[in-house]
Design a protein around this motif. Structure first.
Motif, PDB file in Angstrom:
ATOM      1  N   GLN A  77     133.869 -17.783  -7.274  1.00  0.00           N
ATOM      2  CA  GLN A  77     134.225 -17.431  -8.642  1.00  0.00           C
ATOM      3  C   GLN A  77     135.118 -16.186  -8.664  1.00  0.00           C
ATOM      4  O   GLN A  77     136.084 -16.118  -9.421  1.00  0.00           O
ATOM      5  N   LEU A  78     134.790 -15.213  -7.828  1.00  0.00           N
ATOM      6  CA  LEU A  78     135.584 -13.985  -7.767  1.00  0.00           C
ATOM      7  C   LEU A  78     136.990 -14.271  -7.243  1.00  0.00           C
ATOM      8  O   LEU A  78     137.976 -13.726  -7.756  1.00  0.00           O
ATOM      9  N   VAL A  79     137.070 -15.140  -6.230  1.00  0.00           N
ATOM     10  CA  VAL A  79     138.386 -15.523  -5.722  1.00  0.00           C
ATOM     11  C   VAL A  79     139.216 -16.173  -6.825  1.00  0.00           C
ATOM     12  O   VAL A  79     140.399 -15.874  -7.006  1.00  0.00           O
ATOM     13  N   ALA A  80     138.584 -17.074  -7.590  1.00  0.00           N
ATOM     14  CA  ALA A  80     139.295 -17.769  -8.660  1.00  0.00           C
ATOM     15  C   ALA A  80     139.836 -16.793  -9.693  1.00  0.00           C
ATOM     16  O   ALA A  80     140.975 -16.928 -10.171  1.00  0.00           O
ATOM     17  N   LEU A  81     139.044 -15.783 -10.053  1.00  0.00           N
ATOM     18  CA  LEU A  81     139.481 -14.803 -11.057  1.00  0.00           C
ATOM     19  C   LEU A  81     140.566 -13.886 -10.510  1.00  0.00           C
ATOM     20  O   LEU A  81     141.557 -13.602 -11.196  1.00  0.00           O
ATOM     21  N   LEU A  82     140.403 -13.437  -9.283  1.00  0.00           N
ATOM     22  CA  LEU A  82     141.351 -12.467  -8.718  1.00  0.00           C
ATOM     23  C   LEU A  82     142.668 -13.104  -8.305  1.00  0.00           C
ATOM     24  O   LEU A  82     143.639 -12.391  -8.029  1.00  0.00           O
ATOM     25  N   ARG A  83     142.723 -14.417  -8.254  1.00  0.00           N
ATOM     26  CA  ARG A  83     144.011 -15.089  -8.026  1.00  0.00           C
ATOM     27  C   ARG A  83     144.993 -14.781  -9.148  1.00  0.00           C
ATOM     28  O   ARG A  83     146.200 -14.888  -8.973  1.00  0.00           O
TER      29      ARG A  83
ATOM     30  N   GLN B   2     143.619   1.329  -4.973  1.00  0.00           N
ATOM     31  CA  GLN B   2     143.585   2.756  -5.247  1.00  0.00           C
ATOM     32  C   GLN B   2     143.211   3.086  -6.684  1.00  0.00           C
ATOM     33  O   GLN B   2     142.642   4.133  -6.966  1.00  0.00           O
ATOM     34  N   ASP B   3     143.504   2.199  -7.606  1.00  0.00           N
ATOM     35  CA  ASP B   3     143.208   2.472  -9.011  1.00  0.00           C
ATOM     36  C   ASP B   3     141.780   2.106  -9.388  1.00  0.00           C
ATOM     37  O   ASP B   3     141.417   2.100 -10.563  1.00  0.00           O
ATOM     38  N   GLY B   4     140.955   1.796  -8.386  1.00  0.00           N
ATOM     39  CA  GLY B   4     139.571   1.447  -8.651  1.00  0.00           C
ATOM     40  C   GLY B   4     139.343  -0.020  -8.911  1.00  0.00           C
ATOM     41  O   GLY B   4     138.200  -0.465  -9.014  1.00  0.00           O
ATOM     42  N   LYS B   5     140.428  -0.779  -9.016  1.00  0.00           N
ATOM     43  CA  LYS B   5     140.301  -2.217  -9.230  1.00  0.00           C
ATOM     44  C   LYS B   5     140.158  -2.929  -7.890  1.00  0.00           C
ATOM     45  O   LYS B   5     140.304  -2.336  -6.826  1.00  0.00           O
ATOM     46  N   TRP B   6     139.860  -4.223  -7.993  1.00  0.00           N
ATOM     47  CA  TRP B   6     139.730  -5.058  -6.810  1.00  0.00           C
ATOM     48  C   TRP B   6     140.757  -6.188  -6.851  1.00  0.00           C
ATOM     49  O   TRP B   6     141.110  -6.691  -7.917  1.00  0.00           O
ATOM     50  N   GLY B   7     141.233  -6.560  -5.678  1.00  0.00           N
ATOM     51  CA  GLY B   7     142.173  -7.658  -5.559  1.00  0.00           C
ATOM     52  C   GLY B   7     141.847  -8.490  -4.336  1.00  0.00           C
ATOM     53  O   GLY B   7     140.830  -8.272  -3.670  1.00  0.00           O
TER      54      GLY B   7
END
Length: 313
Positions: free
Chosen positions: A247-253, A293-298
């Motif tokens: 699910q996380l992969v799908a969103l971060l795409r 670096q901005d605290g987000k995830w990719g």
């Protein structure tokens, strides 16, 4: 001291085990029956479609819910959707009593006509008793096992079943235990639309690993039904059936975001995921996810890319 087995592992690779019972369950109106007949058409016509490799054979549909005209209409629309000239070899039997009570007659038909695959739709009708009681369920699977091919092996079987109010497999847990392979079906369909997106999630495999989720887009025309592969990660309602990592992969795409945002859009066991579970999953798969670096995830470069709905991910 048997020699190496030469029998097929699959009747329809990689979803329908050969000479073994497979179970597909889901809510009513999900598309389970259409998918079962789609597999019947592929087997009966010896066709390969959407990366489903069918071994040719004769199919018997044991119908506990509709009638021969509805089943015939569905088969014809699926065949037209495949745009093939020949007709699949599919037999039909209208059923009312429990399978265990009719198994001798059905076995005689299986032997006489050299049936390879039996489809039971729905399982509840074939049980004909309290689905929470283990004994009728065991009787059902004993009856399936009693259906033998001319070579003495059990026939390949596909049972279609429903869910309870909680969205779980309805009735006794012996259904799950006695089936050798189990799939959960989900769908996304807008009201009044002539299509539905169908997701198939592998929940059990006795001999082997679980398959990645498979997705199909069904288009309903005036005289055709077409099946096209669909990546379940591209359908939000179907992506929720994936494990949290996928699910996380799908969103971060679609771009980087925060843990809090990811938690709001993901599910674990049908309930919203917690920020803690999302964080743990992200850190546990550093080859897939990266902290920016901005605290987000990719995503790590190329993570989550797929050549089709059924790629391993």
């Amino acid at each position: 001291n048997l020699p190496p087995r030469e029998a097929l592992k699959y009747r329809v690779a990689p979803v329908l085990l050969n000479n073994q019972p497979t179970l597909v369950y889901g809510p009513g109106g999900t598309g389970k029956s259409y998918f079962a007949l789609y597999l019947a058409v592929l087997v009966g016509g010896a066709w390969t479609h959407n990366n489903l490799l069918a071994e040719p054979g004769k199919v018997l549909v044991l119908d506990y819910e509709t009638d021969q005209y509805e089943v015939d209409d569905r088969i014809k629309t699926i065949v037209k959707g495949l745009d093939v000239a020949t007709s699949p070899e599919i037999y039909y039997r209208f059923c009312a009593g429990p399978l265990a009570h009719e198994v001798e007659d059905i076995q005689a038909f299986v032997t006489e006509n050299q049936i390879d695959v039996v489809i039971v739709d729905p399982l509840g009708g074939a049980v004909g008793a309290d689905m929470n009681d283990s004994e009728p369920i065991l009787d059902y699977f004993r009856a399936l096992r009693a259906l033998r091919t001319i070579t003495g092996l059990s026939v390949t079987s596909l049972s279609i079943d429903h869910t309870n109010k909680e969205g779980k497999l309805f009735g006794s847990e012996y259904k799950f235990h006695r089936a050798r392979s189990v799939f959960e079906a989900k769908k996304q369909q807008d009201t009044g639309s002539d299509y539905l997106d169908f997701g198939l999630y592998h929940r059990k495999m006795n001999n082997g690993k679980l398959l990645p989720p498979r997705g199909y887009h069904l288009e309903f025309g005036a005289e055709t039904v077409t099946f096209t592969e669909k990546d379940v990660r591209d359908v939000p309602e179907l992506a929720g059936g994936l494990v949290l990592k996928d699910q996380l992969v799908a969103l971060l795409r679609h771009g980087s975001t925060t843990i809090e945002s990811l938690a709001q859009e993901t599910l674990v066991n049908g309930k919203p995921a917690t920020a803690g579970s999302v964080k743990t999953t992200l850190y546990s798969h550093k080859g897939t996810f990266r902290h920016l670096q901005d605290g987000k995830w990719g995503l790590v470069s190329n993570a989550g890319e797929s050549n089709g709905s059924n790629a391993s991910y």
